[in-house]
Design an enzyme around this catalytic site. Structure first.
Site, PDB file in Angstrom:
ATOM      1  N   ARG A 106       0.864  -1.185   0.000  1.00 29.18           N
ATOM      2  CA  ARG A 106       0.000   0.000   0.000  1.00 29.18           C
ATOM      3  C   ARG A 106       0.893   1.225   0.000  1.00 29.18           C
ATOM      4  O   ARG A 106       1.773   1.348   0.862  1.00 29.18           O
ATOM      5  CB  ARG A 106      -0.916   0.020   1.228  1.00 29.18           C
ATOM      6  N   HIS A 133      -7.557   0.804  -6.111  1.00 25.77           N
ATOM      7  CA  HIS A 133      -7.728   0.022  -4.870  1.00 25.77           C
ATOM      8  C   HIS A 133      -8.391  -1.311  -5.246  1.00 25.77           C
ATOM      9  O   HIS A 133      -9.559  -1.552  -4.933  1.00 25.77           O
ATOM     10  CB  HIS A 133      -8.580   0.820  -3.878  1.00 25.77           C
ATOM     11  N   GLN A 136     -10.320  -3.912  -2.834  1.00 24.29           N
ATOM     12  CA  GLN A 136     -11.630  -3.400  -2.402  1.00 24.29           C
ATOM     13  C   GLN A 136     -12.721  -3.769  -3.412  1.00 24.29           C
ATOM     14  O   GLN A 136     -13.878  -3.992  -3.042  1.00 24.29           O
ATOM     15  CB  GLN A 136     -11.522  -1.875  -2.245  1.00 24.29           C
ATOM     16  N   ASP A 229     -16.883   8.021  -1.045  1.00 25.88           N
ATOM     17  CA  ASP A 229     -15.605   7.846  -0.336  1.00 25.88           C
ATOM     18  C   ASP A 229     -15.225   9.218   0.218  1.00 25.88           C
ATOM     19  O   ASP A 229     -15.857  10.229  -0.130  1.00 25.88           O
ATOM     20  CB  ASP A 229     -14.555   7.319  -1.341  1.00 25.88           C
ATOM     21  N   CYS A 270     -16.231   2.543   1.099  1.00 24.11           N
ATOM     22  CA  CYS A 270     -15.102   1.652   1.402  1.00 24.11           C
ATOM     23  C   CYS A 270     -14.646   1.794   2.856  1.00 24.11           C
ATOM     24  O   CYS A 270     -14.010   0.892   3.389  1.00 24.11           O
ATOM     25  CB  CYS A 270     -13.946   1.947   0.449  1.00 24.11           C
ATOM     26  N   ARG A 315     -14.055  -7.619   2.819  1.00 20.28           N
ATOM     27  CA  ARG A 315     -12.654  -7.370   2.491  1.00 20.28           C
ATOM     28  C   ARG A 315     -11.811  -8.595   2.826  1.00 20.28           C
ATOM     29  O   ARG A 315     -10.919  -8.984   2.082  1.00 20.28           O
ATOM     30  CB  ARG A 315     -12.105  -6.154   3.266  1.00 20.28           C
TER      31      ARG A 315
HETATM   32  N1  NVA Z   1      -9.647   7.329  -1.187  1.00 22.34           N
HETATM   33  C1  NVA Z   1      -9.296   6.832   0.122  1.00 22.34           C
HETATM   34  C2  NVA Z   1      -9.590   5.370   0.221  1.00 22.34           C
HETATM   35  C3  NVA Z   1      -9.321   4.759   1.568  1.00 22.34           C
HETATM   36  C4  NVA Z   1      -9.635   3.301   1.630  1.00 22.34           C
HETATM   37  C5  NVA Z   1      -7.828   7.130   0.384  1.00 22.34           C
HETATM   38  O1  NVA Z   1      -7.003   6.901  -0.512  1.00 22.34           O
HETATM   39  O2  NVA Z   1      -7.502   7.603   1.466  1.00 22.34           O
HETATM   40  N1   CP Z   2     -11.253   0.477   2.838  1.00 21.63           N
HETATM   41  C1   CP Z   2      -9.957   0.411   3.240  1.00 21.63           C
HETATM   42  O1   CP Z   2      -9.043   0.163   2.465  1.00 21.63           O
HETATM   43  O2   CP Z   2      -9.773   0.631   4.567  1.00 21.63           O
HETATM   44  P1   CP Z   2      -8.362   0.770   5.318  1.00 21.63           P
HETATM   45  O3   CP Z   2      -7.741   2.066   4.857  1.00 21.63           O
HETATM   46  O4   CP Z   2      -8.709   0.771   6.772  1.00 21.63           O
HETATM   47  O5   CP Z   2      -7.496  -0.390   4.939  1.00 21.63           O
END
Ligand code: NVA
Ligand code: CP
Length: 328
Positions: A106, A133, A136, A229, A270, A315
């Protein structure tokens, strides 16, 4: 279906059949878990989890899924390794690839996870980048299928910041699976044209459609799913909040947004979500801008249409399926 050895970096790399296979496998593994049927078929394997951004769901899903499959896990947090600071991604990939059977990453740019995959020699799973992502997506599609019994032909409406990882990934996934995708938001936040063109091409093959609109009443008409989101994603500077709120507040998912949707429509997110004042950032934004709820109201989030916790649970089942399919 044989996905052994394949990376999982973005849904563009997967065919509709492969995506459907992963959703089916997620459902199968979910049932096994519920029935208490052991599935630790990957005993003896080890995986590394690299997180350059924070996480609750993704990290826990990888850890629990790995343990259920019989695997051991090493977690590398944003500060606990040499990655980037003292060692390049290519070198890190070649080191970890010698020790581990699979690597989750990540972080920031999609090119980083692509580079990692290029050099690792073992499957690499994208646990979120700025652009995509993908893990997800399997959870989200499993959740929608559980609710409606089908995916093809549904109308999926994404409101808010549609030009980041979630909007991009959902548009691609809907196109691949024959779902009508609508980005209903301020035109500044439409996904990038190149990706829209790609998705329209895919949609022409699958019976999906791609619509971009600023009109909430039109965009949400007969929707089966309304998804949103956060308006400011991880890694974006705090200074963008003022502009985002100004640009996106008309696209908050509230009861009014559901007025035109089908009676059976569901709400998805998400997570994490800003729907009340029980978070540090939520409080700070409230103090500065006077808005107590951001991308979704508490009423919708806590209401009967919301399936966000089923989605979060999925998930784990879907990440398990992705690891199983690429390692077994
Ligand atoms: N768009 C958000 C998704 C988190 C799961 C981020 O990148 O922070
Ligand atoms: N939806 C998601 O990816 O959550 P986290 O950032 O908690 O992993």
């Amino acid at each position: 279906m044989n996905l052994k050895g394949k990376n999982f970096l973005k849904l563009m790399d997967y065919t509709p059949e492969e995506i459907t296979y992963l959703i089916d496998l997620s459902a199968e593994l979910k049932e096994k878990k519920k029935k208490g049927i052991a599935h630790d078929e990957l005993r003896g394997k080890n995986i590394a989890l690299i997180f350059e951004k924070t996480s609750t769901r993704t990290r826990c899903s990888f850890e629990v899924a790995a343990h259920d499959l019989g695997m051991q896990v090493t977690y590398l947090d944003p500060s606990g390794s040499q990655i980037g600071k003292k060692e390049s991604i290519a070198d890190t990939a070649r080191v970890l690839g010698r020790m581990y059977d699979g690597i989750e990453y990540r972080g920031y740019g999609q090119e980083i996870v692509e580079e990692l995959a290029k050099y690792a020699g073992v499957p690499v799973w994208n646990g979120l980048t700025n652009e995509f992502h993908p893990t997800q997506m399997i959870a989200d599609m499993l959740t929608i299928r559980e609710k409606f019994g089908t995916l093809k032909g549904l109308k999926f409406v994404y409101m808010g910041d549609a030009r980041y990882n979630m909007g991009n990934s959902l548009m691609v996934t809907c196109a691949k699976l024959g779902i009508h995708f609508v980005a209903c938001t301020n035109a500044k936040y439409f996904p990038e044209q190149k990706l829209v063109d790609y998705c329209k091409e895919v949609a022409a093959q699958t019976g999906a459609s791609i619509t971009l609109t600023e009109d909430v009443a039109e965009g949400t008409k007969d929707a089966d799913v309304i998804y949103t989101d956060v308006w400011v994603s991880m890694g974006e500077p705090e200074e963008v909040w003022a502009e985002r709120i100004n640009d996106l507040k008309a696209y908050q998912v509230n009861e009014k947004a559901f007025e035109n949707a089908k009676d059976t429509a569901i709400f998805m997110h998400c997570l994490p979500a800003f729907h009340d004042l029980n978070t540090t950032i939520g409080k700070q934004v409230y103090e500065k801008f006077g808005l107590a709820e951001l991308e979704v109201t508490d009423e919708v989030f806590e209401g009967p249409r919301s399936v966000v916790f089923d989605e979060a649970e999925n998930r784990m089942h879907s990440i398990k399926a992705i690891m199983y399919a690429t390692l077994k």
